[in-house]
Design a protein around this motif. Structure first.
Motif, PDB file in Angstrom:
ATOM      1  N   CYS A 108      -9.781  21.248 -18.405  1.00 32.95           N
ATOM      2  CA  CYS A 108     -10.408  20.380 -19.414  1.00 32.95           C
ATOM      3  C   CYS A 108     -11.922  20.330 -19.252  1.00 32.95           C
ATOM      4  N   ASN A 109     -12.393  20.310 -18.007  1.00 34.26           N
ATOM      5  CA  ASN A 109     -13.832  20.291 -17.776  1.00 34.26           C
ATOM      6  C   ASN A 109     -14.492  21.533 -18.368  1.00 34.26           C
ATOM      7  N   SER A 110     -13.897  22.694 -18.151  1.00 40.21           N
ATOM      8  CA  SER A 110     -14.456  23.935 -18.683  1.00 40.21           C
ATOM      9  C   SER A 110     -14.351  23.994 -20.201  1.00 40.21           C
ATOM     10  N   ALA A 123     -11.795  17.229  -7.672  1.00 44.50           N
ATOM     11  CA  ALA A 123     -13.043  17.581  -6.993  1.00 44.50           C
ATOM     12  C   ALA A 123     -13.451  19.017  -7.208  1.00 44.50           C
ATOM     13  N   GLY A 124     -12.679  19.813  -7.970  1.00 42.68           N
ATOM     14  CA  GLY A 124     -12.976  21.232  -8.116  1.00 42.68           C
ATOM     15  C   GLY A 124     -14.162  21.496  -9.009  1.00 42.68           C
ATOM     16  N   GLU A 125     -14.762  22.685  -8.846  1.00 38.81           N
ATOM     17  CA  GLU A 125     -15.830  23.111  -9.738  1.00 38.81           C
ATOM     18  C   GLU A 125     -15.209  23.564 -11.047  1.00 38.81           C
ATOM     19  N   THR A 126     -16.038  23.955 -11.991  1.00 37.25           N
ATOM     20  CA  THR A 126     -15.536  24.313 -13.312  1.00 37.25           C
ATOM     21  C   THR A 126     -14.641  25.522 -13.283  1.00 37.25           C
ATOM     22  N   ARG A 150     -24.078  13.449 -22.085  1.00 37.71           N
ATOM     23  CA  ARG A 150     -23.853  14.785 -21.528  1.00 37.71           C
ATOM     24  C   ARG A 150     -22.357  15.079 -21.509  1.00 37.71           C
ATOM     25  N   LEU A 151     -22.000  16.253 -22.029  1.00 36.82           N
ATOM     26  CA  LEU A 151     -20.596  16.656 -22.072  1.00 36.82           C
ATOM     27  C   LEU A 151     -20.208  17.552 -20.902  1.00 36.82           C
ATOM     28  N   PHE A 152     -21.157  18.328 -20.399  1.00 31.84           N
ATOM     29  CA  PHE A 152     -20.831  19.341 -19.397  1.00 31.84           C
ATOM     30  C   PHE A 152     -22.072  19.644 -18.584  1.00 31.84           C
ATOM     31  N   GLU A 153     -21.874  19.907 -17.281  1.00 28.46           N
ATOM     32  CA  GLU A 153     -22.980  20.335 -16.445  1.00 28.46           C
ATOM     33  C   GLU A 153     -22.466  21.261 -15.350  1.00 28.46           C
ATOM     34  N   GLN A 154     -23.242  22.318 -15.083  1.00 28.76           N
ATOM     35  CA  GLN A 154     -22.901  23.284 -14.048  1.00 28.76           C
ATOM     36  C   GLN A 154     -24.193  23.785 -13.421  1.00 28.76           C
ATOM     37  N   ARG A 155     -24.183  23.911 -12.104  1.00 27.21           N
ATOM     38  CA  ARG A 155     -25.385  24.350 -11.411  1.00 27.21           C
ATOM     39  C   ARG A 155     -25.865  25.688 -11.940  1.00 27.21           C
TER      40      ARG A 155
END
Length: 328
Positions: free
Chosen positions: A274-276, A97-100, A317-322
Motif C-alpha cells: 500500500c505504501n508503494s 517497519a519495512g521500506e517501500t 505528503r502522500l509518499f516519501e523515499q530517500r
C-alpha cells in the motif's frame, strides 16, 4: 520583560527531548575555547563569556548559528552512534517497519528490489542438495512441507510485477510510465469516499491490514502532519499525513476483493504494497492534484533528501523515499 526575552530565546525544536547531544557538546567546546581566549586578557570577561554561552546553549540548544543544520548534514554517522543517536530519520512509510520495496526513477518506472537470478552453479547446487535431501525424507515429511508451503505468505519481491499481474497498474497511454488502471482507481476511491464519511480511528488500519491485535491497546496519534499507530510496545505504523493513512486503509480494503491472494499476505507485506501504491496516485484522497518533488526529512541529529509526492491543494505528503535509494 525578562521572562519575555527568555521565552524569545527558547528553541523547543532543539532542547528538551529534541536536544542534540553532539551539537551541545560541540558548542560547549567552542564556548570553552572562546572563553579561554578572552580570559587571557580578562579572567572575569572569560568567565562571563562562558557563563553567557552556557545559558544560550541551554535555552537554544546551540551557540553557533547554523549548528543543527551543519551537524545533521556533515557529522559522520559513527559519531552520532557514539551518542546513542540513530543517524537515519524515521520515514513515514505506512504500516510496519519495512521500506517501500519499490525503487523508482523520477518517472516511477524502474523495477523494485528483487532478488538476483541464481547462477547456473547455484541452481546446480540447489538441485543437488534437494536430491540428497529427498533420499532422506519420508512421505509424511513431504506432505507436511507441501502443506506449510501452501499456507505460507506469497513472497512479493517485485512490486511492479505484482501490480501489473493483478491489473492494478498498466502502461500509461500518454507517457512512458505506469498508471493506475481505471477500474482499480475507481474501486480505490470508492473505499476512500466510504472512509471519509465514516472516519478513521486506530481500529481502521488494524482491521485493514489484518493485524492480530486489540484495537483498544492502540492509539492513533497526530504529530504535526504525521499520524502514528502506537501502543505501549512501540509504533506499528507511521504515515506522513491523514491523506496517506486514508489512502492506505482504503487501498487495503479495495485489494481485499481485487487480489485473490491479499488475505494470504502478512500485515507488513500489505503495508509495503500500500505504501508503494500511494506513489501512483494522481488525485489526492482529500481532493486536488498531486505533484512529485524533492524535500528534506529531519530527525534530531540528521537530515536526508527524499523524493516526495505531495497534495497540491492541502500540502499533505502522500509518499516519501530517500533520494539516495532511488534508481535514476
Amino acid at each position: 520583560m525578562d521572562i519575555d526575552i527568555v521565552d524569545d530565546l527558547k528553541q523547543p525544536a532543539y532542547t528538551g527531548e529534541n536536544r542534540c547531544e553532539p551539537c551541545t557538546i560541540l558548542n560547549l567546546l567552542i564556548a570553552g575555547a572562546v572563553g579561554s581566549l578572552i580570559a587571557r586578557k580578562s579572567r572575569l570577561g572569560g568567565l562571563l563569556a562562558v557563563g553567557f554561552s552556557i545559558v544560550l546553549i541551554y535555552l537554544r540548544g546551540y551557540l553557533v548559528p547554523g549548528t543543527p543544520t551543519l551537524t545533521k548534514r556533515y557529522l559522520p554517522p559513527e559519531v552520532l552512534r557514539w551518542f546513542g543517536k540513530d543517524p537515519e530519520p524515521d520515514l513515514a512509510s505506512g504500516f510496519g517497519a519495512g521500506e517501500t520495496g519499490l525503487a523508482h526513477s523520477a518517472e516511477r518506472s524502474e523495477p523494485a528490489d528483487s532478488d538476483p537470478a541464481p547462477t547456473e552453479t547455484e541452481e546446480s547446487a540447489d538441485e543437488a542438495g534437494a536430491a540428497t535431501s529427498a533420499t532422506n525424507t519420508t512421505d509424511s515429511d513431504v506432505a507436511a512441507a507441501e502443506t506449510s508451503a501452501a499456507d505460507a505468505d506469497p513472497v512479493v519481491t517485485d512490486l511492479e510485477t505484482y501490480f501489473l499481474d493483478h491489473e492494478i497498474l498498466e502502461p500509461c497511454a500518454d507517457k512512458d510510465d505506469l498508471c493506475l488502471t481505471e477500474s482499480f482507481e475507481e474501486s480505490w476511491f470508492e473505499q476512500i469516499e466510504a472512509l471519509t464519511d465514516s472516519g478513521l480511528d486506530a481500529a481502521a488500519p488494524i482491521d485493514a491490514f489484518g493485524f492480530d491485535a486489540d484495537p483498544e491497546a492502540f492509539d492513533l496519534e497526530r504529530h504535526d502532519d504525521a499520524y502514528l499507530l502506537r501502543s505501549e510496545q512501540g509504533v506499528a505504523g507511521r504515515w506522513p499525513s491523514r491523506a496517506a493513512l486514508l489512502a492506505d486503509v482504503a487501498a487495503s480494503r479495495a485489494l481485499e476483493t481485487w487480489t485473490p491472494v491479499w488475505d494470504d499476505h502478512d500485515p507488513e507485506t500489505k503495508g509495503r504494497i500500500c505504501n508503494s501504491l500511494r506513489m501512483f496516485l494522481e488525485t489526492c484522497p482529500t481532493g486536488g492534484t498531486v505533484s512529485m518533488g524533492e524535500d528534506v526529512v529531519e530527525s534530531c541529529c540528521s537530515a536526508h533528501d527524499v523524493v516526495a509526492v505531495t497534495c497540491d491543494e492541502t500540502g499533505e505528503r502522500l509518499f516519501e523515499q530517500r533520494l539516495d535509494t532511488v534508481d535514476v
